[in-house]
Design an enzyme around this catalytic site. Structure first.
Site, PDB file in Angstrom:
ATOM      1  N   ASP A 101       0.852  -1.207   0.000  1.00 26.53           N
ATOM      2  CA  ASP A 101       0.000   0.000   0.000  1.00 26.53           C
ATOM      3  C   ASP A 101       0.875   1.240   0.000  1.00 26.53           C
ATOM      4  O   ASP A 101       2.060   1.191   0.360  1.00 26.53           O
ATOM      5  CB  ASP A 101      -0.966   0.003   1.195  1.00 26.53           C
ATOM      6  CG  ASP A 101      -0.265   0.084   2.548  1.00 26.53           C
ATOM      7  OD1 ASP A 101       0.824  -0.538   2.696  1.00 26.53           O
ATOM      8  OD2 ASP A 101      -0.791   0.744   3.450  1.00 26.53           O
ATOM      9  N   GLU A 145       0.108  -0.870   5.864  1.00 29.27           N
ATOM     10  CA  GLU A 145       1.185  -0.278   6.662  1.00 29.27           C
ATOM     11  C   GLU A 145       0.992   1.220   6.803  1.00 29.27           C
ATOM     12  O   GLU A 145       1.213   1.782   7.888  1.00 29.27           O
ATOM     13  CB  GLU A 145       2.551  -0.570   6.010  1.00 29.27           C
ATOM     14  CG  GLU A 145       3.742  -0.338   6.938  1.00 29.27           C
ATOM     15  CD  GLU A 145       4.278   1.084   6.915  1.00 29.27           C
ATOM     16  OE1 GLU A 145       5.021   1.442   7.843  1.00 29.27           O
ATOM     17  OE2 GLU A 145       3.961   1.860   5.965  1.00 29.27           O
TER      18      GLU A 145
END
Lengths: 465, 465
Positions: free
Chosen positions: A91, A156
């Site tokens: 991400d 994250e």
């Protein structure tokens, strides 16, 4: 031909193909924070899974969580050898303000041997290097010298809210001897670093509510509390003008920086003047009595990440706003506890609540700070691999950022964590014009490939914490 | 049949048609502050011009300015009688936050005998009442008892930047004996008021710039000035916690409120408890030692109208923002000078500039405060017209809002200004769910119609200031 020579030839031969593949990965706008990118998140996970399979890894799966999925893969045929768990994330951060990007964030462009795209450095580029290093070992040697597992998550950048539960539920599947993460920076161009500590994270959103709707500042101005003024009063109470945090008990559990650490940081000869030029500021700013490295590595922070309220469009609107809000995060250092810090923030806000408004506080996800001895064999092995490729001594440093899951891995799996990053501080992670220096992409592939051989020299029990 | 009886019948008979026509006017999203509404501004001007022509006015024109046009019309056949200049505005405030509107701002809806739409009360609804009052007099009496001119501008909500130049260039065309404006509020439901004073306006936008781009709060947090923190520090320095403005010299030229005025305001029996309930606040807030009416009528203010910087989307973004800004406006009272106040604001900002950032200040358009004797015959005549229709005594009040052009009219044309408004303070001007109480639409049409006869009783020279 040594394995490093073989890797050299392989990476030279396939460089263009590798870069083109990485650009495909970077084109997927996998912004975990924004719900309208949910489909893109799955596309990125699928792309990564296919790439791991192509590299030669087995048991590739896209594992569902309550949020974005985790991509898992392994290769476990090096009997008696250590197992490396590679963690990373697919991400990326949001891209606003979009108008400050020189090229589109999801249309990767190489300029001046730098690859510009959101995620180029943090962390898609570095995850991809691990995939290609494995692929290169299979292609050049036919097998890996150690066992390897990949655990690449998609949350994250929003604080890994679901990974601890995933790790807890899969302790067998994720069992390993060390964890390797490439999501940190080098000391500078050509100056490799292994990171042995990171800051933690805690934060809250503050929402101030005044009257039941926005009011005309002529009719009511001067007679009703303005939500922005009230918010500003609260926000200003968090720090003094010199940057020292005023939240009661905030510094209580902070481990003082030791004289040894201070000396080691001085030896790094960090150039504050160069940093000022690079950032375009006349003065650095932070807690009195600490150097810039200390402020960003071993001291905690409180930063307002966003503020909003009233009219922000073109021109003037003479409104007395009913609502205003701010997002605040703290970077924490050992031994601050994120839960405790959030309680202290809440108590501070309650104590400083201005009259005429209500204040609502919501918590963001938290991460503990992390530290590991820098003389651990897996840390020192990483230093040797860097030195073979970069031909300079490796620095052993701490990092100012947070990888909240590191502390969770530490806690749940009880494994030593090796942070071997290839980013540079100037690469605009989390900001417009994020980029990745391709010399570190090229050299990093070789460092990672070599590291498997360095780790293969140890028996699993040598790597115990 | 008296003229008031004739008006009564006429307005009763045509009520539905009048309301439908007004809804057409309100459907045009004439937001002067936003450049993408430029075409809508012209559409609104054309609609108004057609409406004035239909009412029986002559010399209808759409006069260009450097910004949005002015709509002019007149009827000058009442020889020897006074001339009334009707001023108003066809532009409206922006509508955000849109999600708080119960019905679309530009899709007018009647609920509970209130007309909901942006501009319903401020000021399209009230401008339209003047047009229809004239039309009714033509239809019922065949002519007007006085001469009348209309000057309806499209930039009131952005501070009338071009109207002074227009007025200066057209002093002959706009020559009159009094100016009538319906853009203020009544004292409360069923309680008419003539306003004899208004606050002025001055404001600035503050833009704080830190590093050359947004930074990762992990890598740089604690070591580089955060533009939001710096902005917050400046904004917080403007007021103390009790709401007293801390800008040096800000109160220097403020005319103290007299004992007579204080007594007159007390006599109005303003219900602060009812206001709290209406606004949904537990406490009113403002300068110590003043009542709510004094705070909003005779005391100056400094309000932050908007604040912006960093990440304001969903979720968390751990950014250290490089830019932050705020919009600030002050309401001024006699004898504060807007230019002088802006200079004082600038000096204050310069003095409180935090380290590590640059601060840019840009000025908004200004308006002088205004006051006129409440015993002027044109003011008293307005009071009588209200009393005939509402059957209660008229209050003579001051207003907290600003109509910057009032002071300019005063200065350039030298005319007495009569502020006879039909709005209610609860009608959400400048906020979501703006509405207009239709009982005041109905009664106001009659008040305005009657006012022409009240003014016709005077010779022009009786109305000199």
């Amino acid at each position: 031909m040594s394995h490093l020579q073989a890797l050299n030839s392989y990476f030279e031969l396939n460089r263009e193909e590798h870069l083109n593949e990485l650009k495909q990965f970077l084109r997927i706008p996998s912004v975990s924070a924004l719900s309208d990118h949910k489909t893109d998140m799955l596309t990125a996970a699928e792309w990564l899974a296919a790439s791991l399979k192509k590299a030669g890894l087995e048991n590739v799966s896209i594992d569902e969580t309550k949020g974005h999925p985790v991509v898992y893969a392994d290769w476990l045929h090096a009997e008696g050898k250590p197992t490396i768990l590679v963690y990373g994330h697919y991400d990326v951060q949001p891209v606003d303000p979009l108008n400050l990007w020189e090229s589109e964030p999801f249309n990767p462009q190489v300029r001046d041997n730098k690859l510009f795209a959101r995620g180029a450095s943090d962390d898609k580029g570095q995850v991809y290097m691990h995939v290609k290093a494995i692929e290169a070992l299979f292609k050049t040697e036919g097998s890996l010298p150690v066992n390897v597992k990949f655990c690449i998550e998609g949350e994250e950048e929003i604080g890994s809210p679901n990974l601890p539960e995933y790790v807890l539920a899969n302790t067998e599947k994720l069992a390993a001897d060390i964890i390797v993460i490439s999501d940190t920076g080098m000391q500078g161009p050509g100056k490799p670093a292994v990171c042995y500590g990171l800051r933690g994270l805690a934060g809250v959103q503050i929402q101030v509510k005044g009257a039941k709707s926005d009011l005309h500042s002529g009719l009511y101005g001067g007679g009703v509390q303005n939500a922005i003024h009230a918010l500003v009063e609260v926000l200003n109470s968090f720090r003094d003008a010199e940057g020292t945090i005023q939240v009661e008990g905030f510094y209580d559990n902070v481990l003082p920086v030791t004289e040894e650490e201070r000396a080691a940081y001085v030896a790094l000869e960090f150039d504050e003047e160069a940093l000022k030029r690079e950032l375009g500021v006349e003065e650095l700013f932070g807690e009195k009595g600490y150097t810039h490295l200390e402020r960003t590595w071993v001291r905690p922070t409180l930063e307002v990440n966003g503020v909003f309220g009233g009219f922000s469009g073109e021109g003037i609107k003479t409104v007395l706003p009913a609502d205003a809000g701010a997002k605040i995060t703290c970077r924490l250092v050992p031994n601050q506890d994120p839960d405790e810090i959030v309680e202290k923030l809440k108590a501070h806000i309650e104590k400083h609540k201005p009259v005429g408004v209500s204040v609502e506080v919501t918590e963001f996800d938290k991460g503990k700070p992390f530290i590991t001895p820098f003389d651990h064999p897996a840390i020192q092995a990483a230093g040797r691999s860097y030195e073979k490729v970069y031909n300079v001594p490796t620095s052993y440093v701490r990092g100012g950022g947070s990888i909240p899951i590191v502390a969770a891995f530490d806690e749940i799996l009880g494994l030593p964590v090796v942070l071997m990053g290839f980013g540079l501080a100037s690469e605009n992670f989390h900001a417009p014009n994020e980029h990745f220096h391709l010399e570190n992409f090229d050299q990093g592939l070789r460092v990672i490939g070599d590291y498997y051989y360095e780790i293969a020299k140890f028996a699993p029990q040598d790597l115990k914490k």
